[in-house]
Design an enzyme around this catalytic site. Sequence first.
Site, PDB file in Angstrom:
ATOM      1  N   ASP A 120       0.816  -1.224   0.000  1.00 53.95           N
ATOM      2  CA  ASP A 120       0.000   0.000   0.000  1.00 53.95           C
ATOM      3  C   ASP A 120       0.847   1.270   0.000  1.00 53.95           C
ATOM      4  OD1 ASP A 120       1.047  -0.044   2.515  1.00 53.95           O
ATOM      5  OD2 ASP A 120      -0.852  -0.029   3.584  1.00 53.95           O
ATOM      6  N   GLY A 121       2.161   1.118  -0.053  1.00 60.21           N
ATOM      7  CA  GLY A 121       3.023   2.295  -0.137  1.00 60.21           C
ATOM      8  C   GLY A 121       3.665   2.693   1.187  1.00 60.21           C
ATOM      9  N   GLU A 122       3.198   2.105   2.299  1.00 60.43           N
ATOM     10  CA  GLU A 122       3.794   2.446   3.598  1.00 60.43           C
ATOM     11  C   GLU A 122       5.259   1.998   3.635  1.00 60.43           C
ATOM     12  OE1 GLU A 122       1.428   0.631   6.638  1.00 60.43           O
ATOM     13  OE2 GLU A 122      -0.238   2.020   6.337  1.00 60.43           O
ATOM     14  N   ARG A 135      12.736  26.134   7.146  1.00 61.26           N
ATOM     15  CA  ARG A 135      12.536  27.511   6.684  1.00 61.26           C
ATOM     16  C   ARG A 135      11.173  28.070   7.087  1.00 61.26           C
ATOM     17  NH1 ARG A 135      14.550  27.296   0.548  1.00 61.26           N
ATOM     18  NH2 ARG A 135      14.048  25.098   0.800  1.00 61.26           N
ATOM     19  N   GLN A 136      10.235  27.195   7.381  1.00 60.46           N
ATOM     20  CA  GLN A 136       8.936  27.667   7.920  1.00 60.46           C
ATOM     21  C   GLN A 136       9.113  27.701   9.439  1.00 60.46           C
ATOM     22  OE1 GLN A 136       6.063  28.561   6.203  1.00 60.46           O
ATOM     23  NE2 GLN A 136       4.737  28.804   7.964  1.00 60.46           N
ATOM     24  N   HIS A 167      18.806  26.583   9.087  1.00 62.90           N
ATOM     25  CA  HIS A 167      18.454  27.869   8.476  1.00 62.90           C
ATOM     26  C   HIS A 167      18.454  29.018   9.485  1.00 62.90           C
ATOM     27  CE1 HIS A 167      17.094  30.569   5.505  1.00 62.90           C
ATOM     28  NE2 HIS A 167      16.012  30.870   6.195  1.00 62.90           N
ATOM     29  N   LYS A 180      19.698  44.604  -2.192  1.00 68.32           N
ATOM     30  CA  LYS A 180      18.588  44.702  -3.149  1.00 68.32           C
ATOM     31  C   LYS A 180      18.014  46.103  -3.110  1.00 68.32           C
ATOM     32  CE  LYS A 180      16.656  40.118  -2.785  1.00 68.32           C
ATOM     33  NZ  LYS A 180      15.594  39.354  -2.215  1.00 68.32           N
ATOM     34  N   ASP A 216      26.037  30.558   0.207  1.00 64.13           N
ATOM     35  CA  ASP A 216      24.735  30.610   0.872  1.00 64.13           C
ATOM     36  C   ASP A 216      24.539  29.305   1.646  1.00 64.13           C
ATOM     37  OD1 ASP A 216      22.294  31.650   1.621  1.00 64.13           O
ATOM     38  OD2 ASP A 216      21.512  31.860  -0.407  1.00 64.13           O
TER      39      ASP A 216
END
Length: 281
Positions: free
Chosen positions: A34-36, A86-87, A119, A181, A207
């Site tokens: 089932d993809g698990e 990043r969130q 981050h 910027k 970066d």
Amino acid sequence: MKIVSTEPSQVLAGRIADALNISVVDVKFSRFPDGELYLCANGLEEDMIIVGSVVDNDSLVQLVLLIDACEGSNNRLVIPYMGYARQDKRFKTGEPVSARAISRMLSWGIGRCITVNIHDKRVLSYFKIPASDVSLSRDIGTHIKDMDLSDPLILAPDEGAAAFAREVAAIGTWECDHLEKTRISGDEVRMAPRTLSAENRPVVIVDDIISTGSTIATAAAMLRDHGAGEVFAACVHGVLTGGAYARLKAAGIKEVVCSDTIERGCSRYSAANRISEALSQ
Ligand code: R5P
């Protein structure tokens, strides 16, 4: 003590094992019909070092399953690249603080956690266990030294990456600057080195992350307008999503390099030394 890793971090885990002179655990990874996801680790010990970059949702689930398989409160967790970091705050009502959700999820069954150039270091406080971060600035600096460039300018694409660029530049006592910027109109932005000239000299843009490559591609175009010599890009985490590597080459970047926190064809330096130093403390 042994080391065990998820599939995406197996090469880095092997390098950390070599640096610490410990053995690697063999893990069988597969999927149910089932993809698990399923895994089975062979030869776990009481105190394990678990290594897993969160590069996508499957790698996150593999990491959660591996932590559960290890079952020891002294286990140490290494997250070389932490996706979702990043969130790191709620930008608008109704959003999760994803970095906090992931940190909490990965704190159970672990005694201590190590990240690499996360981050924002404030994310470390979201873990429920002691968490620390190591930086690859020295390793990127050493790589640039080996490139043997004449009077390179080390450039951060924005102010947020300026401190990291200064750490890299200190390795070779190179000059360092960041792009500033300036908004010309609603849809036009100009980027230029803040104080130093890039004219006729090699520039290495550094970066923490290259994701879509747009930040660095835009910076490279601006540098070309300023008469820069060859432009190179070096980062810690080569996320390189949506054809980013090709985008950067098309933008005229001579060489794009990253570390093995995400294992890529352009991984040219390893996080293994910094991680093993931190694990030895
Ligand atoms: C931003 O804060 C990061 O330091 C990177 O500059 C950013 O994630 C790069 O993203 P992209 O490659 O998509 O421009």
